[in-house]
Scaffold this motif. Structure first.
Motif, PDB file in Angstrom:
ATOM      1  N   ARG A 246       0.815  -1.226   0.000  1.00 51.99           N
ATOM      2  CA  ARG A 246       0.000   0.000   0.000  1.00 51.99           C
ATOM      3  C   ARG A 246       0.841   1.265   0.000  1.00 51.99           C
ATOM      4  N   GLY A 247       2.168   1.099   0.003  1.00 61.23           N
ATOM      5  CA  GLY A 247       3.026   2.265  -0.172  1.00 61.23           C
ATOM      6  C   GLY A 247       3.822   2.703   1.034  1.00 61.23           C
ATOM      7  N   MET A 248       3.725   1.994   2.154  1.00 61.85           N
ATOM      8  CA  MET A 248       4.480   2.393   3.337  1.00 61.85           C
ATOM      9  C   MET A 248       5.935   1.960   3.206  1.00 61.85           C
ATOM     10  N   ARG A 249       6.840   2.748   3.795  1.00 63.48           N
ATOM     11  CA  ARG A 249       8.250   2.393   3.814  1.00 63.48           C
ATOM     12  C   ARG A 249       8.531   1.421   4.962  1.00 63.48           C
ATOM     13  N   GLU A 250       9.635   0.697   4.824  1.00 61.11           N
ATOM     14  CA  GLU A 250       9.956  -0.323   5.820  1.00 61.11           C
ATOM     15  C   GLU A 250      10.087   0.268   7.218  1.00 61.11           C
ATOM     16  N   VAL A 251      10.713   1.436   7.311  1.00 57.85           N
ATOM     17  CA  VAL A 251      10.897   2.045   8.631  1.00 57.85           C
ATOM     18  C   VAL A 251       9.554   2.456   9.224  1.00 57.85           C
ATOM     19  N   GLU A 284       1.578 -24.089 -13.048  1.00 56.53           N
ATOM     20  CA  GLU A 284       1.982 -25.454 -13.410  1.00 56.53           C
ATOM     21  C   GLU A 284       0.791 -26.415 -13.352  1.00 56.53           C
ATOM     22  N   VAL A 285      -0.020 -26.288 -12.322  1.00 60.51           N
ATOM     23  CA  VAL A 285      -1.160 -27.184 -12.152  1.00 60.51           C
ATOM     24  C   VAL A 285      -2.109 -27.100 -13.336  1.00 60.51           C
ATOM     25  N   PHE A 286      -2.342 -25.881 -13.822  1.00 60.88           N
ATOM     26  CA  PHE A 286      -3.309 -25.689 -14.905  1.00 60.88           C
ATOM     27  C   PHE A 286      -2.651 -25.541 -16.282  1.00 60.88           C
ATOM     28  N   SER A 287      -1.341 -25.806 -16.343  1.00 57.50           N
ATOM     29  CA  SER A 287      -0.588 -25.740 -17.608  1.00 57.50           C
ATOM     30  C   SER A 287      -0.697 -24.370 -18.270  1.00 57.50           C
ATOM     31  N   TRP A 288      -0.608 -23.315 -17.464  1.00 60.21           N
ATOM     32  CA  TRP A 288      -0.593 -21.960 -17.997  1.00 60.21           C
ATOM     33  C   TRP A 288       0.849 -21.543 -18.261  1.00 60.21           C
ATOM     34  N   GLU A 289       1.035 -20.667 -19.220  1.00 59.80           N
ATOM     35  CA  GLU A 289       2.343 -20.088 -19.489  1.00 59.80           C
ATOM     36  C   GLU A 289       2.439 -18.748 -18.758  1.00 59.80           C
ATOM     37  N   VAL A 290       3.405 -18.646 -17.873  1.00 59.90           N
ATOM     38  CA  VAL A 290       3.557 -17.426 -17.080  1.00 59.90           C
ATOM     39  C   VAL A 290       4.065 -16.294 -17.970  1.00 59.90           C
ATOM     40  N   VAL A 291       3.447 -15.151 -17.862  1.00 63.76           N
ATOM     41  CA  VAL A 291       3.855 -13.957 -18.583  1.00 63.76           C
ATOM     42  C   VAL A 291       4.532 -12.970 -17.646  1.00 63.76           C
ATOM     43  N   ARG A 292       3.927 -12.793 -16.486  1.00 62.92           N
ATOM     44  CA  ARG A 292       4.462 -11.815 -15.532  1.00 62.92           C
ATOM     45  C   ARG A 292       4.027 -12.192 -14.128  1.00 62.92           C
ATOM     46  N   VAL A 293       4.938 -12.066 -13.185  1.00 61.88           N
ATOM     47  CA  VAL A 293       4.605 -12.233 -11.766  1.00 61.88           C
ATOM     48  C   VAL A 293       5.181 -11.048 -11.008  1.00 61.88           C
ATOM     49  N   ASN A 294       4.332 -10.352 -10.275  1.00 62.81           N
ATOM     50  CA  ASN A 294       4.764  -9.239  -9.436  1.00 62.81           C
ATOM     51  C   ASN A 294       4.414  -9.573  -7.991  1.00 62.81           C
ATOM     52  N   ALA A 295       5.434  -9.978  -7.242  1.00 64.33           N
ATOM     53  CA  ALA A 295       5.200 -10.356  -5.845  1.00 64.33           C
ATOM     54  C   ALA A 295       5.074  -9.141  -4.950  1.00 64.33           C
ATOM     55  N   GLU A 296       5.509  -7.976  -5.428  1.00 64.45           N
ATOM     56  CA  GLU A 296       5.406  -6.755  -4.630  1.00 64.45           C
ATOM     57  C   GLU A 296       3.947  -6.332  -4.480  1.00 64.45           C
ATOM     58  N   HIS A 338      -9.764  -3.653  -5.229  1.00 61.28           N
ATOM     59  CA  HIS A 338      -8.517  -4.220  -4.708  1.00 61.28           C
ATOM     60  C   HIS A 338      -7.320  -3.640  -5.457  1.00 61.28           C
ATOM     61  N   ALA A 339      -7.426  -3.495  -6.781  1.00 63.69           N
ATOM     62  CA  ALA A 339      -6.326  -2.955  -7.581  1.00 63.69           C
ATOM     63  C   ALA A 339      -6.003  -1.521  -7.174  1.00 63.69           C
ATOM     64  N   VAL A 340      -7.032  -0.737  -6.875  1.00 62.97           N
ATOM     65  CA  VAL A 340      -6.809   0.643  -6.424  1.00 62.97           C
ATOM     66  C   VAL A 340      -6.155   0.645  -5.047  1.00 62.97           C
ATOM     67  N   GLU A 341      -6.657  -0.205  -4.157  1.00 60.73           N
ATOM     68  CA  GLU A 341      -6.125  -0.289  -2.797  1.00 60.73           C
ATOM     69  C   GLU A 341      -4.657  -0.685  -2.782  1.00 60.73           C
ATOM     70  N   MET A 342      -4.267  -1.565  -3.712  1.00 60.97           N
ATOM     71  CA  MET A 342      -2.885  -2.055  -3.780  1.00 60.97           C
ATOM     72  C   MET A 342      -1.974  -1.138  -4.587  1.00 60.97           C
ATOM     73  N   GLY A 343      -2.537  -0.097  -5.170  1.00 63.49           N
ATOM     74  CA  GLY A 343      -1.710   0.832  -5.937  1.00 63.49           C
ATOM     75  C   GLY A 343      -1.384   0.353  -7.334  1.00 63.49           C
ATOM     76  N   ILE A 344      -2.118  -0.643  -7.837  1.00 64.09           N
ATOM     77  CA  ILE A 344      -1.895  -1.122  -9.198  1.00 64.09           C
ATOM     78  C   ILE A 344      -2.494  -0.130 -10.198  1.00 64.09           C
ATOM     79  N   ASP A 351     -10.265  -1.421 -18.099  1.00 62.02           N
ATOM     80  CA  ASP A 351      -9.279  -1.127 -19.145  1.00 62.02           C
ATOM     81  C   ASP A 351      -7.974  -0.624 -18.544  1.00 62.02           C
ATOM     82  N   GLU A 352      -8.078   0.247 -17.546  1.00 64.57           N
ATOM     83  CA  GLU A 352      -6.868   0.754 -16.901  1.00 64.57           C
ATOM     84  C   GLU A 352      -6.132  -0.359 -16.167  1.00 64.57           C
ATOM     85  N   LEU A 353      -6.876  -1.289 -15.563  1.00 71.89           N
ATOM     86  CA  LEU A 353      -6.243  -2.394 -14.855  1.00 71.89           C
ATOM     87  C   LEU A 353      -5.496  -3.303 -15.835  1.00 71.89           C
ATOM     88  N   ILE A 354      -6.112  -3.645 -16.952  1.00 74.12           N
ATOM     89  CA  ILE A 354      -5.446  -4.505 -17.941  1.00 74.12           C
ATOM     90  C   ILE A 354      -4.192  -3.812 -18.477  1.00 74.12           C
TER      91      ILE A 354
END
Length: 359
Positions: A246-251, A284-296, A338-344, A351-354
């Motif tokens: 959500r944008g907070m710094r570690e400190v 892997e379970v659903f045999s999808w090809e990964v395009v992008r993963v953002n763990a942040e 959720h996308a707005v809350e997470m800063g995506i 359309d903006e989310l895609i």
């Protein structure tokens, strides 16, 4: 060793690459000023900027350059995002590697000035070299700046560059240029073929971006066979991850929770590792090809089949619930919120989310 090669897009490799490549273009004038040939200096500098391989050493990914003399180390638990740019609808390199793309542009502009303004500096080999650089390096620059899905535009530009390589020298110096011109045309065709085939893999770790090239992309996305299970982060870890997302710094997180900054940093690293494992395991379970993963920010873009047709899959990690995946581009309202809350995204719009997920 992993079947991939790093590109010199940052740090010492980028410095060597830019100084070597630009130096090679201007070395004729430098040699005239110095009175001695200095070409070999810039060639060596450029050679040492080239990536030669990628390896794993414990919990670190190591990028090798210049005959394995230069190394860049990436702790795996610091990786925030992994994107295969060739599979993203809007995937391009310029947004992350402006200096790298700008270097190619500088070389193209310098060749143009040398050909049309400086009159080749009196070197009879320069004109053809300039034509070759303008044609081929324009393709390099466009391949960096255009989304990888815009192959049609690249083919048109490649055709124009190939015509320029043949017609301009033929008009300027006669039929003796026809044979080498055709050779260079074949080289351009090879470049376009490689561009279509190779995967460009973006890695973001601790705020720094790295770029790998791999022609083994399908195999490189295979997992080790570990079973996937629905993931929910531990409550404390999830709280830290959510505050950071959500944008907070570690400190600030450490102060808010009354814990040490080291504890916050460790929780974030562990959360990223778990999210990467969960998203790749789900694919892997659903045999999808990964395009992008953002763990942040906790999302994945993949492609797969649904009712015998190719579809885009967008998966999100929802705090307290786990991962949910959505097909196509239809999102319920709570996903947009959720996308707005997470800063995506800035507003709850499909359309903006895609666009954000595919950029």
């Amino acid at each position: 060793m992993i079947k991939a090669a790093p590109l010199p897009v940052g740090g010492i490799p980028l410095l060597l690459f830019a100084s070597g490549l630009i130096g090679i273009m201007g070395v004729w004038y430098l040699s005239k000023l110095a009175g001695i040939p200095v070409e070999w200096i810039f060639v060596i500098i450029w050679v040492f900027s080239n990536g030669v391989g990628v390896g794993l050493d414990g919990n670190e990914l190591i990028l090798f350059y210049g005959f394995w003399a230069i190394k860049q180390r990436i702790p795996l638990d610091s990786v925030e995002e992994l994107s295969i740019l060739s599979r993203l609808d809007r995937g391009s390199i310029t947004g992350h590697f402006k200096a790298y793309a700008f270097t190619w542009l500088v070389v193209v502009l310098w060749a143009s000035v040398d050909l049309f303004v400086l009159d080749w500096g009196g070197n009879p080999l320069r004109p053809y070299m300039d034509v070759f650089v303008m044609a081929t390096f324009t393709l390099f620059f466009l391949s960096l700046t255009l989304p990888k899905t815009e192959k049609g535009i690249l083919r048109v530009v490649a055709f124009g560059c190939a015509a320029f390589l043949v017609v301009f020298p033929l008009f300027k110096w006669g039929s003796k240029t026809l044979v080498p011109g055709m050779f260079f045309v074949l080289l351009i065709a090879f470049m376009v073929k490689v561009f279509k085939k190779d995967d460009l893999i973006l890695i973001v770790a601790d705020g720094k971006s790295y770029l790998l090239s791999s022609n083994d992309g399908e195999k490189s996305s295979e997992r080790s066979g570990r079973p996937w299970k629905m993931l929910r982060l531990p409550e404390g870890m999830e709280r830290v991850w959510l505050m950071k997302a959500r944008g907070m710094r570690e400190v600030e997180i450490a102060d808010a929770l009354g814990i040490s900054r080291q504890a916050v940093n460790k929780a974030l690293k562990d959360a990223r590792v778990k999210l990467f494992e969960a998203f790749f395991g789900l694919a892997e379970v659903f045999s999808w090809e990964v395009v992008r993963v953002n763990a942040e920010k906790g999302f994945m873009v993949a492609r797969g089949k649904c009712l015998d047709r190719n579809v885009r899959i967008y998966a999100f990690y929802f705090p307290g619930k786990g991962i949910k995946a959505f097909f196509g581009g239809e999102f319920p309202g709570y996903v947009l919120e959720h996308a707005v809350e997470m800063g995506i995204t800035r507003k709850p719009d499909s359309d903006e989310l895609i666009k954000a997920l595919e950029s």
